[in-house]
Write a protein that holds these residues in place. Structure first.
Motif, PDB file in Angstrom:
ATOM      1  N   PHE A  10      52.472  -6.764  20.793  1.00 31.48           N
ATOM      2  CA  PHE A  10      53.223  -7.332  21.917  1.00 31.48           C
ATOM      3  C   PHE A  10      53.778  -8.715  21.599  1.00 31.48           C
ATOM      4  O   PHE A  10      54.882  -9.075  22.019  1.00 31.48           O
ATOM      5  N   TYR A  11      53.019  -9.494  20.844  1.00 26.89           N
ATOM      6  CA  TYR A  11      53.474 -10.817  20.411  1.00 26.89           C
ATOM      7  C   TYR A  11      54.736 -10.675  19.562  1.00 26.89           C
ATOM      8  O   TYR A  11      55.724 -11.377  19.765  1.00 26.89           O
ATOM      9  N   PHE A  12      54.705  -9.745  18.622  1.00 25.14           N
ATOM     10  CA  PHE A  12      55.887  -9.457  17.807  1.00 25.14           C
ATOM     11  C   PHE A  12      57.079  -9.091  18.691  1.00 25.14           C
ATOM     12  O   PHE A  12      58.177  -9.617  18.513  1.00 25.14           O
ATOM     13  N   ILE A  13      56.887  -8.176  19.629  1.00 24.33           N
ATOM     14  CA  ILE A  13      57.991  -7.708  20.479  1.00 24.33           C
ATOM     15  C   ILE A  13      58.601  -8.874  21.253  1.00 24.33           C
ATOM     16  O   ILE A  13      59.835  -9.027  21.279  1.00 24.33           O
ATOM     17  N   LEU A  14      57.766  -9.679  21.881  1.00 28.73           N
ATOM     18  CA  LEU A  14      58.280 -10.797  22.682  1.00 28.73           C
ATOM     19  C   LEU A  14      59.070 -11.800  21.840  1.00 28.73           C
ATOM     20  O   LEU A  14      60.133 -12.265  22.234  1.00 28.73           O
ATOM     21  N   GLY A  75      47.870 -12.573  14.703  1.00 27.34           N
ATOM     22  CA  GLY A  75      48.961 -13.224  13.981  1.00 27.34           C
ATOM     23  C   GLY A  75      49.419 -12.437  12.770  1.00 27.34           C
ATOM     24  O   GLY A  75      50.621 -12.330  12.498  1.00 27.34           O
ATOM     25  N   ALA A  76      48.483 -11.850  12.036  1.00 28.06           N
ATOM     26  CA  ALA A  76      48.836 -11.082  10.837  1.00 28.06           C
ATOM     27  C   ALA A  76      49.623  -9.829  11.197  1.00 28.06           C
ATOM     28  O   ALA A  76      50.599  -9.488  10.514  1.00 28.06           O
ATOM     29  N   VAL A  77      49.211  -9.146  12.250  1.00 30.05           N
ATOM     30  CA  VAL A  77      49.944  -7.955  12.694  1.00 30.05           C
ATOM     31  C   VAL A  77      51.364  -8.344  13.096  1.00 30.05           C
ATOM     32  O   VAL A  77      52.338  -7.693  12.702  1.00 30.05           O
ATOM     33  N   ALA A  78      51.492  -9.405  13.867  1.00 27.51           N
ATOM     34  CA  ALA A  78      52.813  -9.855  14.304  1.00 27.51           C
ATOM     35  C   ALA A  78      53.683 -10.239  13.104  1.00 27.51           C
ATOM     36  O   ALA A  78      54.860  -9.880  13.047  1.00 27.51           O
ATOM     37  N   PHE A 120      54.565 -19.079  13.289  1.00 29.68           N
ATOM     38  CA  PHE A 120      54.471 -18.088  14.360  1.00 29.68           C
ATOM     39  C   PHE A 120      53.188 -17.275  14.211  1.00 29.68           C
ATOM     40  O   PHE A 120      52.462 -17.054  15.181  1.00 29.68           O
ATOM     41  N   ALA A 121      52.879 -16.847  12.999  1.00 33.36           N
ATOM     42  CA  ALA A 121      51.687 -16.038  12.756  1.00 33.36           C
ATOM     43  C   ALA A 121      50.410 -16.842  12.974  1.00 33.36           C
ATOM     44  O   ALA A 121      49.383 -16.290  13.375  1.00 33.36           O
ATOM     45  N   ALA A 122      50.455 -18.135  12.721  1.00 30.75           N
ATOM     46  CA  ALA A 122      49.270 -18.982  12.865  1.00 30.75           C
ATOM     47  C   ALA A 122      49.001 -19.394  14.312  1.00 30.75           C
ATOM     48  O   ALA A 122      47.896 -19.830  14.631  1.00 30.75           O
ATOM     49  N   MET A 123      49.981 -19.243  15.173  1.00 27.38           N
ATOM     50  CA  MET A 123      49.838 -19.738  16.545  1.00 27.38           C
ATOM     51  C   MET A 123      48.665 -19.157  17.327  1.00 27.38           C
ATOM     52  O   MET A 123      47.998 -19.916  18.044  1.00 27.38           O
ATOM     53  N   PRO A 124      48.369 -17.860  17.245  1.00 28.80           N
ATOM     54  CA  PRO A 124      47.197 -17.388  17.994  1.00 28.80           C
ATOM     55  C   PRO A 124      45.911 -18.108  17.567  1.00 28.80           C
ATOM     56  O   PRO A 124      45.105 -18.510  18.418  1.00 28.80           O
ATOM     57  N   TRP A 125      45.738 -18.307  16.280  1.00 26.48           N
ATOM     58  CA  TRP A 125      44.567 -19.012  15.779  1.00 26.48           C
ATOM     59  C   TRP A 125      44.605 -20.493  16.176  1.00 26.48           C
ATOM     60  O   TRP A 125      43.613 -21.054  16.627  1.00 26.48           O
ATOM     61  N   LEU A 126      45.787 -21.110  16.017  1.00 27.58           N
ATOM     62  CA  LEU A 126      45.924 -22.524  16.376  1.00 27.58           C
ATOM     63  C   LEU A 126      45.638 -22.766  17.846  1.00 27.58           C
ATOM     64  O   LEU A 126      45.003 -23.758  18.205  1.00 27.58           O
ATOM     65  N   ARG A 127      46.094 -21.871  18.695  1.00 25.40           N
ATOM     66  CA  ARG A 127      45.850 -22.026  20.133  1.00 25.40           C
ATOM     67  C   ARG A 127      44.359 -22.045  20.409  1.00 25.40           C
ATOM     68  O   ARG A 127      43.889 -22.811  21.252  1.00 25.40           O
TER      69      ARG A 127
END
Length: 134
Positions: A10-14, A75-78, A120-127
């Motif tokens: 879903f992150y990728f899609i958005l 993040g990796a999937v996205a 972009f991929a690191a953002m879920p972890w960074l958050r």
């Protein structure tokens, strides 16, 4: 992990949908008038801000754990999906060969785009690491 994979999808899609639209605007309107560097200087921060907001919304909405592994998987999937989609757009939509597509990674604009994709991929972890969960 299943949830993290779904969140990554879903992150990728958005983010990809927004980047696709903004990229089209940049290529058609901004680049011809102001150059590719200016176009990227405008587009990349907008996309990264959108990714940060979309990531926030998704991890809250889907209740993705703040643990490192699920956030890295998201993040990796996205990122994997973005790289595949970008390759398909180049090859199928812009008549590039695979060789031409990957050769472009030697150019500064493509490298800047790749750097933004890694952010972009690191953002879920960074958050999870720098933003205090509420």
């Amino acid at each position: 992990m299943k949830l993290a994979v779904r969140a990554g999808l879903f992150y990728f899609i958005l983010v990809f949908a927004a980047a696709f639209v903004l990229g089209a605007v940049r290529v058609r309107l901004i680049n011809p008038n102001f150059g590719e560097a200016v176009g990227l200087a405008i587009e990349l921060p907008v996309i990264l801000i959108w990714a940060w907001v979309a990531c926030r919304w998704l991890v809250r909405r889907m209740r993705v754990s703040t643990a490192t592994a699920p956030r890295l998987v998201m993040g990796a999937v996205a990122l994997l999906l973005v790289l595949v989609a970008e390759t398909l757009v180049g090859v199928l939509g812009m008549d590039q060969t695979l060789h031409q597509h990957f050769a472009a990674y030697g150019d500064m604009p493509t490298l800047l785009g790749l750097a933004a994709q890694i952010c972009f991929a690191a953002m879920p972890w960074l958050r999870a690491k720098i933003v205090t969960p509420r």
